[in-house]
Scaffold this motif. Structure first.
Motif, PDB file in Angstrom:
ATOM      1  N   VAL A   1       0.620  -0.765   0.116  1.00  0.00           N
ATOM      2  CA  VAL A   1       0.148   0.029  -0.011  1.00  0.00           C
ATOM      3  C   VAL A   1       1.204   0.801  -0.066  1.00  0.00           C
ATOM      4  N   GLN A   2       0.359   1.828  -0.672  1.00  0.00           N
ATOM      5  CA  GLN A   2       1.370   3.517  -1.161  1.00  0.00           C
ATOM      6  C   GLN A   2       0.403   4.596  -0.327  1.00  0.00           C
ATOM      7  N   SER A   3       0.945   5.562   0.319  1.00  0.00           N
ATOM      8  CA  SER A   3       0.935   6.681   0.840  1.00  0.00           C
ATOM      9  C   SER A   3       0.120   7.011   0.304  1.00  0.00           C
ATOM     10  N   VAL A   4      -1.149   8.133   0.584  1.00  0.00           N
ATOM     11  CA  VAL A   4      -2.000   8.833  -0.235  1.00  0.00           C
ATOM     12  C   VAL A   4      -2.015   9.989  -0.370  1.00  0.00           C
TER      13      VAL A   4
ATOM     14  N   VAL B   1     -10.014   9.333  -6.790  1.00  0.00           N
ATOM     15  CA  VAL B   1      -8.926   8.241  -6.561  1.00  0.00           C
ATOM     16  C   VAL B   1      -9.179   6.932  -5.760  1.00  0.00           C
TER      17      VAL B   1
ATOM     18  N   ASP C   1      -7.895   3.632  -8.046  1.00  0.00           N
ATOM     19  CA  ASP C   1      -6.284   3.083  -8.261  1.00  0.00           C
ATOM     20  C   ASP C   1      -6.684   2.567  -6.340  1.00  0.00           C
TER      21      ASP C   1
ATOM     22  N   SER D   1      -3.447   1.555  -4.464  1.00  0.00           N
ATOM     23  CA  SER D   1      -3.018   2.104  -3.400  1.00  0.00           C
ATOM     24  C   SER D   1      -3.820   2.346  -1.474  1.00  0.00           C
ATOM     25  N   LEU D   2      -4.314   1.662  -1.582  1.00  0.00           N
ATOM     26  CA  LEU D   2      -5.475   1.866  -0.098  1.00  0.00           C
ATOM     27  C   LEU D   2      -5.509   0.565   0.177  1.00  0.00           C
ATOM     28  N   ASP D   3      -5.720   0.131   1.448  1.00  0.00           N
ATOM     29  CA  ASP D   3      -5.140  -1.292   2.530  1.00  0.00           C
ATOM     30  C   ASP D   3      -7.162  -1.808   2.376  1.00  0.00           C
TER      31      ASP D   3
ATOM     32  N   THR E   1      -8.202   6.369   5.104  1.00  0.00           N
ATOM     33  CA  THR E   1      -6.770   6.997   4.577  1.00  0.00           C
ATOM     34  C   THR E   1      -5.979   7.672   5.840  1.00  0.00           C
TER      35      THR E   1
END
Length: 116
Positions: A2-5, A17, A21, A24-26, A40
């Motif tokens: 998971v990337q930082s939003v 968002v 995508d 990019s989330l958990d 987030t």
């Protein structure tokens, strides 16, 4: 992973968002109609948000054409709330309307634990 939003400044985070995508989330749950993920910017220790993938502005704008989507959304909310209650001992379910609704897309919060 998971990337930082990044900080979002629009009015529909979910359409702009989250839904395009989810990587990019958990993500907790995803199917053709519904997406659920850890918030987030959580307000509570355990904080999951559940959204329909089709744009519906809010609970008060739901129409009969949305029936199958809302049915599925509530099934997912029920399952996530039950799991949250089972694992943490409690759960709350809420949605915001009007000025309380930061993102103008129907979304339901399932949360437990103290505020962060």
């Amino acid at each position: 992973m998971v990337q930082s939003v990044p900080q979002y400044r629009g009015d529909d985070f979910y359409c702009d968002v989250a839904i395009p995508d989810p990587g990019s989330l958990d993500v907790v749950h995803e199917d053709e109609l519904v997406l659920a993920f850890h918030h987030t910017r959580p307000f509570w220790t355990n904080h999951i948000v559940i959204v329909p993938k089709r744009h519906i502005a809010s609970l008060t704008t739901v129409s009969s054409a949305d029936e199958h989507v809302i049915r599925r959304l509530l099934e997912v909310v029920q399952a996530i709330a039950a799991e949250t209650e089972r694992t943490t001992g409690a759960a709350a379910v809420l949605t915001n309307l009007g000025e309380y609704q930061d993102s103008k897309h129907l979304h339901i919060h399932v949360h437990s634990g103290p505020r962060r």
